[in-house]
Scaffold this motif. Structure first.
Motif, PDB file in Angstrom:
ATOM      1  N   HIS A 154      -2.916  -1.535  -2.962  1.00 26.90           N
ATOM      2  CA  HIS A 154      -1.550  -0.960  -2.969  1.00 26.90           C
ATOM      3  C   HIS A 154      -1.501   0.575  -2.836  1.00 26.90           C
ATOM      4  O   HIS A 154      -0.979   1.137  -2.189  1.00 26.90           O
ATOM      5  N   SER A 190       1.961   8.655  -7.894  1.00 28.59           N
ATOM      6  CA  SER A 190       2.970   7.517  -8.070  1.00 28.59           C
ATOM      7  C   SER A 190       3.137   7.395  -9.404  1.00 28.59           C
ATOM      8  O   SER A 190       2.616   8.284 -10.498  1.00 28.59           O
ATOM      9  N   GLY A 191       3.585   6.285 -10.185  1.00 24.99           N
ATOM     10  CA  GLY A 191       3.827   6.169 -11.535  1.00 24.99           C
ATOM     11  C   GLY A 191       2.319   5.719 -12.225  1.00 24.99           C
ATOM     12  O   GLY A 191       2.208   5.880 -13.551  1.00 24.99           O
ATOM     13  N   GLY A 229       3.600  10.936 -11.906  1.00 24.93           N
ATOM     14  CA  GLY A 229       4.929   9.930 -11.949  1.00 24.93           C
ATOM     15  C   GLY A 229       5.244   9.646 -13.663  1.00 24.93           C
ATOM     16  O   GLY A 229       6.289   9.759 -14.038  1.00 24.93           O
ATOM     17  N   ASP A 233       8.084  10.540 -15.955  1.00 26.33           N
ATOM     18  CA  ASP A 233       8.829   9.366 -16.919  1.00 26.33           C
ATOM     19  C   ASP A 233       8.718   9.757 -18.263  1.00 26.33           C
ATOM     20  O   ASP A 233       9.858   9.449 -19.165  1.00 26.33           O
ATOM     21  N   PRO A 244      14.003   5.866 -14.092  1.00 28.64           N
ATOM     22  CA  PRO A 244      12.721   6.585 -13.813  1.00 28.64           C
ATOM     23  C   PRO A 244      13.102   8.120 -14.171  1.00 28.64           C
ATOM     24  O   PRO A 244      13.859   8.556 -13.491  1.00 28.64           O
ATOM     25  N   GLY A 246      11.366  10.709 -12.694  1.00 22.77           N
ATOM     26  CA  GLY A 246      11.082  11.627 -11.554  1.00 22.77           C
ATOM     27  C   GLY A 246      12.814  11.965 -11.206  1.00 22.77           C
ATOM     28  O   GLY A 246      12.949  13.053 -10.752  1.00 22.77           O
ATOM     29  N   PRO A 247      13.576  10.978 -10.694  1.00 23.03           N
ATOM     30  CA  PRO A 247      14.851  11.163 -10.087  1.00 23.03           C
ATOM     31  C   PRO A 247      15.671  12.014 -11.052  1.00 23.03           C
ATOM     32  O   PRO A 247      16.315  12.647 -10.718  1.00 23.03           O
ATOM     33  N   GLY A 347       3.378   7.943  -2.167  1.00 22.10           N
ATOM     34  CA  GLY A 347       3.705   7.361  -3.579  1.00 22.10           C
ATOM     35  C   GLY A 347       5.133   7.939  -4.242  1.00 22.10           C
ATOM     36  O   GLY A 347       5.748   8.980  -3.421  1.00 22.10           O
ATOM     37  N   GLY A 348       5.380   7.316  -5.021  1.00 24.04           N
ATOM     38  CA  GLY A 348       6.885   7.669  -5.414  1.00 24.04           C
ATOM     39  C   GLY A 348       7.297   9.263  -5.540  1.00 24.04           C
ATOM     40  O   GLY A 348       8.277   9.846  -5.066  1.00 24.04           O
ATOM     41  N   VAL A 349       6.434  10.130  -6.223  1.00 25.68           N
ATOM     42  CA  VAL A 349       6.794  11.294  -6.448  1.00 25.68           C
ATOM     43  C   VAL A 349       6.728  12.053  -5.109  1.00 25.68           C
ATOM     44  O   VAL A 349       7.403  13.009  -5.275  1.00 25.68           O
ATOM     45  N   SER A 351       8.511  11.374  -2.884  1.00 28.47           N
ATOM     46  CA  SER A 351       9.884  11.553  -2.437  1.00 28.47           C
ATOM     47  C   SER A 351      10.502  12.687  -2.995  1.00 28.47           C
ATOM     48  O   SER A 351      11.830  12.939  -2.821  1.00 28.47           O
ATOM     49  N   CYS A 380       8.066   6.306   0.310  1.00 29.42           N
ATOM     50  CA  CYS A 380       7.072   6.664  -0.743  1.00 29.42           C
ATOM     51  C   CYS A 380       7.410   5.982  -1.890  1.00 29.42           C
ATOM     52  O   CYS A 380       6.155   5.529  -2.519  1.00 29.42           O
ATOM     53  N   THR A 381       8.460   5.505  -2.355  1.00 30.18           N
ATOM     54  CA  THR A 381       8.467   4.617  -3.447  1.00 30.18           C
ATOM     55  C   THR A 381       8.036   3.343  -3.010  1.00 30.18           C
ATOM     56  O   THR A 381       7.993   2.889  -1.746  1.00 30.18           O
ATOM     57  N   ASP A 382       8.010   2.199  -3.987  1.00 26.74           N
ATOM     58  CA  ASP A 382       7.161   1.139  -3.618  1.00 26.74           C
ATOM     59  C   ASP A 382       7.858   0.140  -2.482  1.00 26.74           C
ATOM     60  O   ASP A 382       9.237   0.287  -2.769  1.00 26.74           O
TER      61      ASP A 382
HETATM   62  O1  KG4 Z   1       4.925   4.828  -6.210  1.00 29.17           O
HETATM   63  P1  KG4 Z   1       6.032   4.138  -7.097  1.00 29.17           P
HETATM   64  O2  KG4 Z   1       7.400   3.851  -6.483  1.00 29.17           O
HETATM   65  O3  KG4 Z   1       5.439   3.203  -7.873  1.00 29.17           O
HETATM   66  C1  KG4 Z   1       4.151   3.204  -8.424  1.00 29.17           C
HETATM   67  O4  KG4 Z   1       3.138   2.682  -7.706  1.00 29.17           O
HETATM   68  O5  KG4 Z   1       3.940   3.648  -9.576  1.00 29.17           O
HETATM   69  O6  KG4 Z   1       6.245   5.655  -7.992  1.00 29.17           O
HETATM   70  C2  KG4 Z   1       7.061   5.529  -8.856  1.00 29.17           C
HETATM   71  C3  KG4 Z   1       7.171   6.885  -9.621  1.00 29.17           C
HETATM   72  C4  KG4 Z   1       7.801   6.833 -10.901  1.00 29.17           C
HETATM   73  O7  KG4 Z   1       7.029   7.283 -12.060  1.00 29.17           O
HETATM   74  C5  KG4 Z   1       8.965   7.702 -10.799  1.00 29.17           C
HETATM   75  O8  KG4 Z   1       9.487   8.372 -11.860  1.00 29.17           O
HETATM   76  C6  KG4 Z   1       8.232   8.647  -9.681  1.00 29.17           C
HETATM   77  O9  KG4 Z   1       7.630   7.842  -8.929  1.00 29.17           O
HETATM   78  N1  KG4 Z   1       9.286   9.010  -8.906  1.00 29.17           N
HETATM   79  C7  KG4 Z   1       9.554  10.518  -8.474  1.00 29.17           C
HETATM   80  C8  KG4 Z   1      10.787  10.502  -7.681  1.00 29.17           C
HETATM   81  N2  KG4 Z   1      11.160   9.538  -7.335  1.00 29.17           N
HETATM   82  C9  KG4 Z   1      10.202   8.292  -7.974  1.00 29.17           C
HETATM   83  N3  KG4 Z   1       9.006  11.541  -9.169  1.00 29.17           N
HETATM   84  C10 KG4 Z   1       9.632  12.630  -8.667  1.00 29.17           C
HETATM   85  N4  KG4 Z   1      10.643  13.084  -8.001  1.00 29.17           N
HETATM   86  C11 KG4 Z   1      11.354  11.983  -7.341  1.00 29.17           C
HETATM   87  N5  KG4 Z   1      12.135  11.996  -6.778  1.00 29.17           N
END
Ligand code: KG4
Ligand code: ZN
Length: 410
Positions: A154, A190-191, A229, A233, A244, A246-247, A347-349, A351, A380-382
């Motif tokens: 992943h 990421s998370g 992430g 959270d 979540p 982050g957003p 990774g999600g962060v 974004s 960036c997110t999964d």
């Molecule tokens: O990569 P991802 O979708 O899933 C994992 O592999 O964990 O990351 C999810 C994480 C969550 O903790 C979420 O709060 C964070 O990414 N996230 C963000 C944003 N969008 C999602 N963190 C900061 N700013 C954002 N805009």
């Protein structure tokens, strides 16, 4: 060549179909079925619920992605009997997944084998019960459709998201492997992970596994406790903001205007949070202290203040900035010390708008010799499109050899 990719590492059920022709990628479909609403009331991902949702979603999402890619074709009558012979073994593969098995059996009886050449599936890292859903799904399809499977890490998927198109485009995109100049460093945020991964070239032969990629990975730094992430959270939860985090934090932080009229009597609250490990000479991170600092600050404020919009906004901004400061500082230090030519995020962060903006500015100023790549926010997110690309660069195996590895390292 067409790859059907599956990702169920956490709380999103994602499937994508990627077409590769003359080294050009085209995403035929990329579907993400989010479970955010299911987990929101728990303030985080609840693994058993996530597993149940994957079981419910995988077949409908498969149908949707084939339909969107124009690859869904109903069977003609005499093809139906053939499937029934295979079903006994299929039942064995999905022996612990009764509901899931029935859904898939129905689907396979109704539809023809699509024009797919290979499957790719995330085998780890991730939540064990969730990963197994995607893995067993891929194994079942691999068996029935007689297709090989590419096991994908992943984290490598998040790195490969950088090769997906930078702008939404319907046209085919070039295989952008050449975009990465070595040595390169990728910050995965990421998370579940916060890692700095160094990528250096190797001779293909030395990989000895027939993979298409010709570089290797080394984790040079990672978080010692919570991931970035996770920090978003958990702190959002303290502030009463929805999952979540982050957003939610981003949205609150963006609302902070300089001239606020807070309930503190006209003065802006001054919140200062620590920047953990900012000055340490290594490339490691630590975010659990930041979460504790937020909790202390929150608890020491009178109730009137801590429920006020101004407090939430200012705290959100400071949390976001503390995380960004550490991530940028460590990444630039790594870029300089390893003299990297490419810096990538994933990774999600990644974004996060403010993080993207500040990364661009700081790299231009402090590491101008490194080129910065950041995937489109949707990559960036999964998502499974990134798993398909990572699959393309790795080696296929028989469905029999595929198993979930929750603690897999890059
Ligand atoms: O990569 P991802 O979708 O899933 C994992 O592999 O964990 O990351 C999810 C994480 C969550 O903790 C979420 O709060 C964070 O990414 N996230 C963000 C944003 N969008 C999602 N963190 C900061 N700013 C954002 N805009
Ligand atoms: Zn992820």
């Amino acid at each position: 060549m067409k790859i059907l990719a599956i990702d169920t590492s956490c709380d999103d059920t994602s499937l994508a179909i990627l077409e590769i022709k003359n080294s050009k990628f085209k995403i035929l479909s990329n579907i993400v079925s989010s479970q955010v609403k299911v987990h929101r009331k728990y303030g985080g991902v609840y693994p058993i619920l996530a597993k149940r949702e994957h079981q419910r979603n995988l077949v409908p999402v498969l149908k949707e992605s084939l339909l969107k890619s124009r690859l869904l074709k109903s069977k003609i009558k005499n093809q139906k009997s053939k499937t029934q012979i295979k079903n006994k073994k299929l039942k064995k593969i999905l022996k612990q997944e009764e509901v899931f098995y029935k859904k898939l059996e129905k689907f396979l009886e109704k539809y023809q084998k699509p024009k797919i050449d290979v499957l790719a599936v995330t085998i780890g890292p991730g939540l064990d019960p969730c990963l197994w859903q995607g893995v067993n799904f891929a194994r079942a399809l691999g068996y029935v459709w007689n297709l090989p499977i590419i096991p994908v890490n992943h984290i490598e998927g998040h790195i490969f998201a950088n090769l997906l198109p930078q702008i939404r485009s319907k046209s085919k995109i070039k295989n952008q492997k050449s975009k990465i100049k070595f040595p390169a460093v990728c910050l995965i945020v990421s998370g579940g992970h916060t890692q700095l991964v160094l990528m250096t070239p190797v001779r293909k032969a030395s990989l000895s596994n027939g993979a298409r990629r010709n570089w290797k990975y080394k984790i040079i730094g990672e978080t010692r406790d919570d991931a970035a992430g996770e920090c978003f959270d958990k702190t959002a939860r303290i502030l009463g903001l929805p999952y979540p985090g982050g957003p939610s934090i981003t949205q609150q932080a963006a609302q902070l205007k300089l001239k606020v009229n807070p309930p503190t009597g006209g003065q802006k609250l001054k919140i200062f949070l620590p920047r953990p490990m900012l000055k340490s000479k290594d490339y490691d991170f630590s975010f659990s202290g930041l979460k504790t600092a937020v909790l202390y600050d929150f608890k020491k404020r009178p109730k009137k203040i801590r429920v006020s919009k101004e407090y939430i906004k200012e705290m959100a901004k400071e949390i976001q900035q503390a995380i960004i400061d550490v991530l940028i500082k460590k990444t630039i230090r790594a870029a300089k010390n390893y003299q990297v030519k490419t810096i990538m995020l994933g990774g999600g962060v990644a974004s996060n708008k403010e993080l993207r903006k500040q990364f661009k500015e700081k790299i231009k100023r402090d590491a101008p010799r490194s080129k910065l790549l950041i995937p489109n926010p949707e990559f960036c997110t999964d998502n499974a499109a990134m798993i398909a690309v990572a699959g393309y660069f790795n080696k296929k195996k028989s469905w029999r050899k595929i198993k979930a590895e929750p603690n897999l390292r890059i």
